[in-house]
Scaffold this motif. Structure first.
Motif, short mmCIF file in Angstrom:
data_model
loop_
_atom_site.label_atom_id
_atom_site.label_comp_id
_atom_site.label_asym_id
_atom_site.label_seq_id
_atom_site.Cartn_x
_atom_site.Cartn_y
_atom_site.Cartn_z
N MET A 1 -5.73 -9.64 -2.16
CA MET A 1 -7.11 -9.31 -2.50
C MET A 1 -7.13 -8.59 -3.85
N ARG A 2 -8.03 -9.01 -4.74
CA ARG A 2 -8.13 -8.39 -6.05
C ARG A 2 -8.40 -6.89 -5.91
N LEU A 3 -7.79 -6.09 -6.78
CA LEU A 3 -7.83 -4.64 -6.65
C LEU A 3 -9.25 -4.08 -6.61
N ASN A 4 -10.14 -4.57 -7.48
CA ASN A 4 -11.50 -4.00 -7.48
C ASN A 4 -12.24 -4.30 -6.18
N LYS A 5 -11.97 -5.46 -5.59
CA LYS A 5 -12.59 -5.80 -4.31
C LYS A 5 -12.02 -4.93 -3.20
N TYR A 6 -10.71 -4.69 -3.25
CA TYR A 6 -10.06 -3.82 -2.25
C TYR A 6 -10.67 -2.42 -2.28
N ILE A 7 -10.85 -1.89 -3.50
CA ILE A 7 -11.44 -0.55 -3.64
C ILE A 7 -12.89 -0.56 -3.16
N ALA A 8 -13.63 -1.61 -3.52
CA ALA A 8 -15.04 -1.71 -3.11
C ALA A 8 -15.16 -1.76 -1.59
N GLN A 9 -14.29 -2.53 -0.95
CA GLN A 9 -14.36 -2.66 0.50
C GLN A 9 -13.82 -1.42 1.22
N SER A 10 -13.28 -0.49 0.45
CA SER A 10 -12.83 0.77 1.03
C SER A 10 -13.92 1.83 1.00
N ALA A 18 -15.02 0.44 -9.71
CA ALA A 18 -13.60 0.37 -9.37
C ALA A 18 -12.78 -0.01 -10.60
N ASP A 19 -13.29 -0.94 -11.40
CA ASP A 19 -12.60 -1.32 -12.64
C ASP A 19 -12.50 -0.12 -13.58
N GLU A 20 -13.58 0.66 -13.67
CA GLU A 20 -13.57 1.84 -14.55
C GLU A 20 -12.54 2.86 -14.08
N LEU A 21 -12.47 3.07 -12.77
CA LEU A 21 -11.50 4.01 -12.21
C LEU A 21 -10.07 3.56 -12.50
N THR A 22 -9.85 2.25 -12.40
CA THR A 22 -8.52 1.70 -12.63
C THR A 22 -8.10 1.86 -14.09
N ILE A 23 -8.97 1.46 -15.00
CA ILE A 23 -8.67 1.55 -16.43
C ILE A 23 -8.45 3.00 -16.86
N ALA A 24 -9.15 3.93 -16.20
CA ALA A 24 -9.01 5.35 -16.52
C ALA A 24 -7.73 5.97 -15.96
N GLY A 25 -6.97 5.19 -15.18
CA GLY A 25 -5.70 5.69 -14.65
C GLY A 25 -5.82 6.47 -13.36
N ASN A 26 -6.94 6.27 -12.65
CA ASN A 26 -7.15 7.01 -11.40
C ASN A 26 -6.66 6.27 -10.16
N VAL A 27 -6.03 5.11 -10.35
CA VAL A 27 -5.58 4.30 -9.22
C VAL A 27 -4.06 4.16 -9.25
N LYS A 28 -3.44 4.33 -8.08
CA LYS A 28 -2.00 4.14 -7.95
C LYS A 28 -1.72 3.07 -6.90
N ILE A 29 -0.71 2.25 -7.17
CA ILE A 29 -0.20 1.28 -6.20
C ILE A 29 1.24 1.65 -5.90
N TYR A 39 -5.04 -6.86 -10.79
CA TYR A 39 -3.92 -6.83 -9.85
C TYR A 39 -4.35 -7.29 -8.47
N ASP A 40 -3.52 -8.07 -7.81
CA ASP A 40 -3.79 -8.53 -6.44
C ASP A 40 -3.04 -7.66 -5.45
N VAL A 41 -3.79 -6.97 -4.60
CA VAL A 41 -3.20 -6.13 -3.56
C VAL A 41 -2.64 -7.04 -2.46
N VAL A 42 -1.39 -6.81 -2.09
CA VAL A 42 -0.76 -7.61 -1.04
C VAL A 42 -0.45 -6.73 0.15
N GLU A 43 -0.18 -7.36 1.28
CA GLU A 43 0.12 -6.61 2.50
C GLU A 43 1.31 -5.69 2.27
#
Length: 234
Positions: A1-10, A18-29, A39-43
């Motif tokens: 699942m695309r990262l922004n969709k994963y964040i949105a569904q959370s 979600a894209d803004e948060l990611t670009i700003a460096g607030n997201v970790k995988i 980025y595609d989030v995988v199981e």
């Protein structure tokens, strides 16, 4: 699942936010900062936003609030001003506003933890009209109303065509109903200012076919299933 969709569904924010948060460096995988929105989030991936582990929401909440003046339409405020979330006294799940109403604007505001719906309703391509009732200074002539209907430059941005109806007026002020589907910062106020009429009071009374009705200022309610279905298909 695309990262922004994963964040949105959370239930954290819309896809755009979600894209803004990611670009700003607030997201970790998996403990590493991820600045690539594609980025595609995988199981098995562990996703964190601002230090908090997140997972897609299993149950969505949809609320309509009659926002009073004097509240900011954000989850938190750096200046310590009250936010619309302070009005949700018995909502146990994390929700966020769909779009914004500025500090001095009242009226209909939707809140949810459904990021996909938030994205749909705030993206201009879907053309979901928002209806505002404004009281503006002076007389709003038909010539000025025509300029608003046809689109007007509000400072580097030309608005799309609006629906404008003059309800009543005096020499001192005019009450107008205006419908737009864009959501630029303070757009309605800037539109009226561009034709020479300053907004005195502004209230959003409808979003698409959802109307504020008799919902009291500062109060909120759950959307009906019929209203939810409408929003998902409009």
């Amino acid at each position: 699942m695309r990262l922004n969709k994963y964040i949105a569904q959370s239930g954290i924010a819309s896809r755009r936010k979600a894209d803004e948060l990611t670009i700003a460096g607030n997201v970790k995988i998996n403990g590493l900062v991820m600045k690539e929105p594609g980025y595609d989030v995988v199981e098995g991936d562990v996703v964190e936003v601002s230090g908090r582990k997140i997972e897609p929401v299993k149950k969505f909440v949809y609320l309509m609030l009659n926002k009073p003046k004097g509240f900011v339409t954000t989850v938190s405020d750096e200046e310590g001003r009250p936010t619309v979330l302070d009005l949700l006294t018995d909502v146990s799940v994390r929700v966020f506003p769909i779009g914004r109403l500025d500090y001095n604007t009242s009226g209909l505001l939707l809140l949810t933890n459904d990021g996909d719906l938030a994205y749909r309703l705030t993206h201009p391509k879907h053309q979901v009209y928002k209806t505002y009732r404004a009281r503006v200074t002076g007389i709003l002539s038909e010539a000025r109303a025509a300029k608003l209907r046809n689109g007007i430059d509000i400072g580097g941005f030309v608005t799309s065509k609006a629906k404008v109806e003059i309800l009543k007026g005096t020499a001192n002020s005019t009450i107008v109903e205006i419908q737009i589907y864009e959501g630029k910062n303070r757009q309605v106020r800037k539109m009226f200012a561009a034709v020479g009429n300053k907004v005195i009071d502004l209230e959003r009374v409808a979003m698409g076919e959802l109307f504020l009705g008799r919902l009291k200022e500062g109060h909120y309610r759950k959307l009906t299933q019929q209203e939810i279905d409408y929003l998902k298909n409009c």
